[in-house]
Design a protein around this motif. Sequence first.
Motif, PDB file in Angstrom:
ATOM      1  N   VAL A 276      58.317   7.983  -9.919  1.00 42.50           N
ATOM      2  CA  VAL A 276      58.461   7.699 -11.347  1.00 42.50           C
ATOM      3  C   VAL A 276      58.565   6.190 -11.577  1.00 42.50           C
ATOM      4  O   VAL A 276      57.920   5.632 -12.478  1.00 42.50           O
ATOM      5  CB  VAL A 276      59.692   8.424 -11.916  1.00 42.50           C
ATOM      6  CG1 VAL A 276      59.907   8.051 -13.376  1.00 42.50           C
ATOM      7  CG2 VAL A 276      59.536   9.933 -11.772  1.00 42.50           C
ATOM      8  N   ALA A 277      59.358   5.507 -10.747  1.00 42.76           N
ATOM      9  CA  ALA A 277      59.525   4.064 -10.905  1.00 42.76           C
ATOM     10  C   ALA A 277      58.223   3.322 -10.622  1.00 42.76           C
ATOM     11  O   ALA A 277      57.851   2.390 -11.348  1.00 42.76           O
ATOM     12  CB  ALA A 277      60.636   3.562  -9.988  1.00 42.76           C
ATOM     13  N   LEU A 278      57.519   3.714  -9.561  1.00 43.08           N
ATOM     14  CA  LEU A 278      56.262   3.044  -9.236  1.00 43.08           C
ATOM     15  C   LEU A 278      55.258   3.168 -10.378  1.00 43.08           C
ATOM     16  O   LEU A 278      54.533   2.228 -10.694  1.00 43.08           O
ATOM     17  CB  LEU A 278      55.672   3.634  -7.950  1.00 43.08           C
ATOM     18  CG  LEU A 278      56.382   3.268  -6.645  1.00 43.08           C
ATOM     19  CD1 LEU A 278      55.825   4.085  -5.492  1.00 43.08           C
ATOM     20  CD2 LEU A 278      56.239   1.781  -6.353  1.00 43.08           C
ATOM     21  N   ARG A 279      55.226   4.355 -10.996  1.00 39.76           N
ATOM     22  CA  ARG A 279      54.285   4.560 -12.095  1.00 39.76           C
ATOM     23  C   ARG A 279      54.696   3.797 -13.337  1.00 39.76           C
ATOM     24  O   ARG A 279      53.888   3.109 -13.963  1.00 39.76           O
ATOM     25  CB  ARG A 279      54.156   6.054 -12.410  1.00 39.76           C
ATOM     26  CG  ARG A 279      53.323   6.843 -11.425  1.00 39.76           C
ATOM     27  CD  ARG A 279      52.929   8.188 -12.019  1.00 39.76           C
ATOM     28  NE  ARG A 279      54.095   8.981 -12.381  1.00 39.76           N
ATOM     29  CZ  ARG A 279      54.706   9.843 -11.573  1.00 39.76           C
ATOM     30  NH1 ARG A 279      54.240  10.004 -10.344  1.00 39.76           N
ATOM     31  NH2 ARG A 279      55.744  10.544 -11.980  1.00 39.76           N
ATOM     32  N   SER A 280      55.960   3.934 -13.730  1.00 34.83           N
ATOM     33  CA  SER A 280      56.382   3.338 -14.997  1.00 34.83           C
ATOM     34  C   SER A 280      56.418   1.821 -14.936  1.00 34.83           C
ATOM     35  O   SER A 280      56.186   1.144 -15.949  1.00 34.83           O
ATOM     36  CB  SER A 280      57.755   3.886 -15.411  1.00 34.83           C
ATOM     37  OG  SER A 280      58.723   3.600 -14.436  1.00 34.83           O
ATOM     38  N   LEU A 281      56.696   1.262 -13.754  1.00 32.14           N
ATOM     39  CA  LEU A 281      56.668  -0.192 -13.609  1.00 32.14           C
ATOM     40  C   LEU A 281      55.274  -0.716 -13.299  1.00 32.14           C
ATOM     41  O   LEU A 281      55.074  -1.930 -13.223  1.00 32.14           O
ATOM     42  CB  LEU A 281      57.642  -0.625 -12.503  1.00 32.14           C
ATOM     43  CG  LEU A 281      59.123  -0.331 -12.756  1.00 32.14           C
ATOM     44  CD1 LEU A 281      59.963  -0.786 -11.572  1.00 32.14           C
ATOM     45  CD2 LEU A 281      59.599  -1.004 -14.039  1.00 32.14           C
ATOM     46  N   GLU A 282      54.320   0.196 -13.104  1.00 32.51           N
ATOM     47  CA  GLU A 282      52.916  -0.160 -12.853  1.00 32.51           C
ATOM     48  C   GLU A 282      52.799  -1.134 -11.675  1.00 32.51           C
ATOM     49  O   GLU A 282      52.141  -2.167 -11.768  1.00 32.51           O
ATOM     50  CB  GLU A 282      52.287  -0.762 -14.110  1.00 32.51           C
ATOM     51  CG  GLU A 282      52.330   0.169 -15.306  1.00 32.51           C
ATOM     52  CD  GLU A 282      51.830  -0.472 -16.576  1.00 32.51           C
ATOM     53  OE1 GLU A 282      50.621  -0.377 -16.840  1.00 32.51           O
ATOM     54  OE2 GLU A 282      52.656  -1.079 -17.295  1.00 32.51           O
ATOM     55  N   VAL A 283      53.443  -0.763 -10.580  1.00 30.78           N
ATOM     56  CA  VAL A 283      53.443  -1.632  -9.409  1.00 30.78           C
ATOM     57  C   VAL A 283      52.062  -1.685  -8.768  1.00 30.78           C
ATOM     58  O   VAL A 283      51.546  -2.763  -8.446  1.00 30.78           O
ATOM     59  CB  VAL A 283      54.494  -1.159  -8.387  1.00 30.78           C
ATOM     60  CG1 VAL A 283      54.430  -2.018  -7.124  1.00 30.78           C
ATOM     61  CG2 VAL A 283      55.892  -1.243  -8.999  1.00 30.78           C
ATOM     62  N   VAL A 666      60.913   6.319 -18.546  1.00 29.63           N
ATOM     63  CA  VAL A 666      60.113   5.574 -19.506  1.00 29.63           C
ATOM     64  C   VAL A 666      58.972   6.443 -19.996  1.00 29.63           C
ATOM     65  O   VAL A 666      58.298   7.102 -19.198  1.00 29.63           O
ATOM     66  CB  VAL A 666      59.531   4.292 -18.862  1.00 29.63           C
ATOM     67  CG1 VAL A 666      58.612   3.578 -19.837  1.00 29.63           C
ATOM     68  CG2 VAL A 666      60.660   3.374 -18.416  1.00 29.63           C
ATOM     69  N   GLY A 667      58.743   6.448 -21.300  1.00 23.90           N
ATOM     70  CA  GLY A 667      57.561   7.097 -21.841  1.00 23.90           C
ATOM     71  C   GLY A 667      57.695   8.600 -21.944  1.00 23.90           C
ATOM     72  O   GLY A 667      58.644   9.221 -21.473  1.00 23.90           O
ATOM     73  N   ALA A 668      56.698   9.206 -22.573  1.00 23.42           N
ATOM     74  CA  ALA A 668      56.664  10.652 -22.781  1.00 23.42           C
ATOM     75  C   ALA A 668      55.534  11.252 -21.974  1.00 23.42           C
ATOM     76  O   ALA A 668      54.418  10.760 -21.978  1.00 23.42           O
ATOM     77  CB  ALA A 668      56.468  10.965 -24.265  1.00 23.42           C
ATOM     78  N   SER A 669      55.846  12.328 -21.257  1.00 21.82           N
ATOM     79  CA  SER A 669      54.813  13.034 -20.497  1.00 21.82           C
ATOM     80  C   SER A 669      55.239  14.475 -20.353  1.00 21.82           C
ATOM     81  O   SER A 669      56.418  14.807 -20.476  1.00 21.82           O
ATOM     82  CB  SER A 669      54.626  12.396 -19.115  1.00 21.82           C
ATOM     83  OG  SER A 669      55.824  12.475 -18.375  1.00 21.82           O
ATOM     84  N   THR A 684      64.627  16.301 -16.714  1.00 24.25           N
ATOM     85  CA  THR A 684      64.583  16.354 -15.252  1.00 24.25           C
ATOM     86  C   THR A 684      64.728  14.954 -14.664  1.00 24.25           C
ATOM     87  O   THR A 684      65.460  14.732 -13.688  1.00 24.25           O
ATOM     88  CB  THR A 684      63.264  16.989 -14.784  1.00 24.25           C
ATOM     89  OG1 THR A 684      63.162  18.319 -15.313  1.00 24.25           O
ATOM     90  CG2 THR A 684      63.188  17.055 -13.268  1.00 24.25           C
ATOM     91  N   GLU A 685      64.013  13.989 -15.257  1.00 21.31           N
ATOM     92  CA  GLU A 685      64.121  12.613 -14.784  1.00 21.31           C
ATOM     93  C   GLU A 685      65.523  12.060 -15.009  1.00 21.31           C
ATOM     94  O   GLU A 685      66.077  11.365 -14.140  1.00 21.31           O
ATOM     95  CB  GLU A 685      63.076  11.747 -15.485  1.00 21.31           C
ATOM     96  CG  GLU A 685      61.644  12.096 -15.099  1.00 21.31           C
ATOM     97  CD  GLU A 685      60.602  11.287 -15.866  1.00 21.31           C
ATOM     98  OE1 GLU A 685      59.413  11.451 -15.583  1.00 21.31           O
ATOM     99  OE2 GLU A 685      61.001  10.491 -16.751  1.00 21.31           O
ATOM    100  N   LEU A 686      66.107  12.379 -16.172  1.00 16.23           N
ATOM    101  CA  LEU A 686      67.467  11.905 -16.445  1.00 16.23           C
ATOM    102  C   LEU A 686      68.454  12.512 -15.451  1.00 16.23           C
ATOM    103  O   LEU A 686      69.350  11.824 -14.942  1.00 16.23           O
ATOM    104  CB  LEU A 686      67.875  12.271 -17.875  1.00 16.23           C
ATOM    105  CG  LEU A 686      69.299  11.875 -18.299  1.00 16.23           C
ATOM    106  CD1 LEU A 686      69.477  10.360 -18.242  1.00 16.23           C
ATOM    107  CD2 LEU A 686      69.616  12.408 -19.690  1.00 16.23           C
TER     108      LEU A 686
END
Length: 861
Positions: A276-283, A666-669, A684-686
């Motif tokens: 989730v972090a890799l995606r939302s931070l767009e690493v 971050v964001g809605a999916s 679930t993420e929270l």
Amino acid sequence: MDEALGPPPEMAGKAEELTPMLSQYLELCERYGDALVLFQVGDFYETFCSAAETTARLLEITLTQREDSTGTYPMAGIPIDNAESYVETLLDAGYRVAIADQIEDAAEASGLVERAVTRVVTPGTLTETELLSATDNNFVACLTDGYGLAFLDVSTGDFYATELDRLGAVSDELERFDPAEAVVGPDAPREPFGADCMVTPYERSAFESEAAAAKAASYFGEGSLAGEAETRAIGALLAYAEYARGVRADGETGRLEYLTHLTRYDPREYMLLDAVALRSLEVFEPRHVHGLEGAALIETIDETASALGGRTLRDWLRRPLLDPDRIRGRLDAVGALRERVGDRERAGECLADVYDVERLVSRISRGRADARDLRALESTLSVVPDLRACLSAAAADSDLLAALESGLDDCPDVRELIDSAIAESPPVEITDGGVIREGYDEQLDDLRRTEREGKAWIDALEADERERTGIDSLKVGHTAVHGYYIEVTDPNLDAVPDDYHRRQTLKNAERFYTPELKDREEEIITAGERADELEYDLFREVRSEVAEATERLQRTADAIARLDALRSLSAVAAEHGYCRPEVGADGIDIEGGRHPVVERSEASFVPNPTELPRERPIAVLTGPNMSGKSTYMRQVALISLLAQVGSFVPADRAEVPIVERVFTRVGASDDIAGGRSTFMVEMTELAAILGAADGDSLVVLDEVGRGTSTRDGYAIAQAATEYLHDSVGAYTLFATHHHELTDVVEELPRARNYHFSATRGDDGVAFEHDLRPGPAGASYGVEVAEMAGVPASVVDRADALLAGGTHSATPSTGGARPESDPASTDGGREALLAELAAIDLAETTPLEALNLLSELKSELE
């Protein structure tokens, strides 16, 4: 893949009825039952029967027929010279491919040519340069029960192993390494692997403790043995890699001699960034928004000049450090290179001439390198002394650069061997001659001299024979079938000398040879064939001798890779005004922080400070949409990430703590296939964050509770904030549109409010992107809707509803939820009934239905 593999059903059990060649094909299909066998016949790889039908369909090639004494079979083949592109298509279709080569010279075979599978090509065992990313590793993973986990890049020799205590940690590591394929033990779980990872069950015996330990020790010594689960993963993965390699040209199963180093690691040594972090931070991958693609972090900091450096920089981003001393060591190196512009630029020019040594060494060790590969290695090694010279001054200010300088071994013996043995511009094929440099081998020189002198004699023969015979049209030529000849047209046959012997009759001419021409022909052919054979043997000897230097070459490759990554970070720091961060601080204190990606695309980017001391680590952010909250929170996370990579950061000044894990929401999916609504995914993420974060974590929450009713959402947001404050203590950035939450924050001693300012003018709302203390005064939601092009009548109605106080959302001016509620009026109930009537139950999952029911019930209450 929709067909079963293994022997074609038409052939199963019929070996004695088939021709010897098809029996050989059947045997290989049975032995490699999980792969599609490509069977060499001359210059083609062929498949037969139902396998041919599958191959023809997938590769869009012609399906032909083979007829022999036992019947007629479908057949489909691909040219060997262009096999890679076809193999890639088969891999994309979900197949493993077993390459069955002729390991015996057809001209020397007495009967059936011997064939063997020389490699099994799978997504995780690719070694073909054309099919691999130059700047990223291609890992195959191995997982055992007990959570032993290993990763191997067969193309480079990178090998990592660990042992974990829970399934969630396995998922985190798989996300970190992103393997293309996974080999799993008989009792290992399958759940952690994504849809893009081919899962390969492998033979049980390879995972047995004794066999796996023996295999691991045979490569890395007894010191490589660790926990039982980890050792089983290492040994089984080595066995699978050997299986995928197939057999050598001599028919023996080959060891992977270039696997010389195993890195056993503890994931707790590195910052953890989950999927989730890799995606939302767009690493590594940018997000797609309305069909538009942005840029990823890797793209903005990767100015490496070599494939080696590119892969290393990606690895550093996957595994940011937790050790302050190692981080400071990299920062010292980046700073030293940043200050020495000339040395840094010269190093970049040298690195641009560097080939991919890791993959070159892999091919050399596996006996698959050609003469051009050796020349590429020599060319790279010749650059190494210049690289050392570029480091000599900077190394005085950096222990890491000093270590890299001493690790840059140009292997002069290897360079000298290749330069003396291999021609400067060798041909692609190593069996066609012209590979070995003249002067390297006296016997080869004699054979080539004989061949050249013979050909020179033949070149002069035409003029000599014209003069001797008086036949001006006489020609001397050569064919592969008939050899050298003297051709005379029919009108001149009367002038043919007595020593001419007829070789071939044509329509209007005759072809002859003389005893001397025949002797010269045999001399040329014999010398040429012997020279080609000797040259091939000499090349293999040179390649084997170079392979003996594998460990030295790998150490040099590692030094080049790390130098290139450091040089890239220093160049980015110099070009874009990054500062050196202080790591290990007791809180986050950033002045003039910037988002490393967004600032490149926005000329008027507004820097912002961040102050999160250990004793007050929670910041709640309010402000209108588009004001910069999301960008700001991501930039703080990325600054922390870059600092622990050992990079300078986009800020005027930065002090950051060692963060062990970054969490993002971050964001809605949604997850439609899994039956999870947007709100369920959010919760679930929270839940994962609240369950795993601690005081050494950084938490980024971009809205919580927006997928349900306002009352429910606010309650969840407040409870989560209080839990983070009272029980977790993580550094937290929480952006919210629940303005009531700001009143709660005022009562929490370890939290504070911030907002992003905006002003309303005649031309609409102006977003200042400026972070200020305290809560926001307005949300400007209706104004943003107007800017987005919402019809004027809708905007006017929304304004009227706000002015009348008959809305259910939080007022734009902030404060407590109003007592009036749409559900308390007849109009409100009618609106709820209309909403209920609009639901398409056939398209609603059970979970979505429950969520909708809960929301409607909340509104009625």
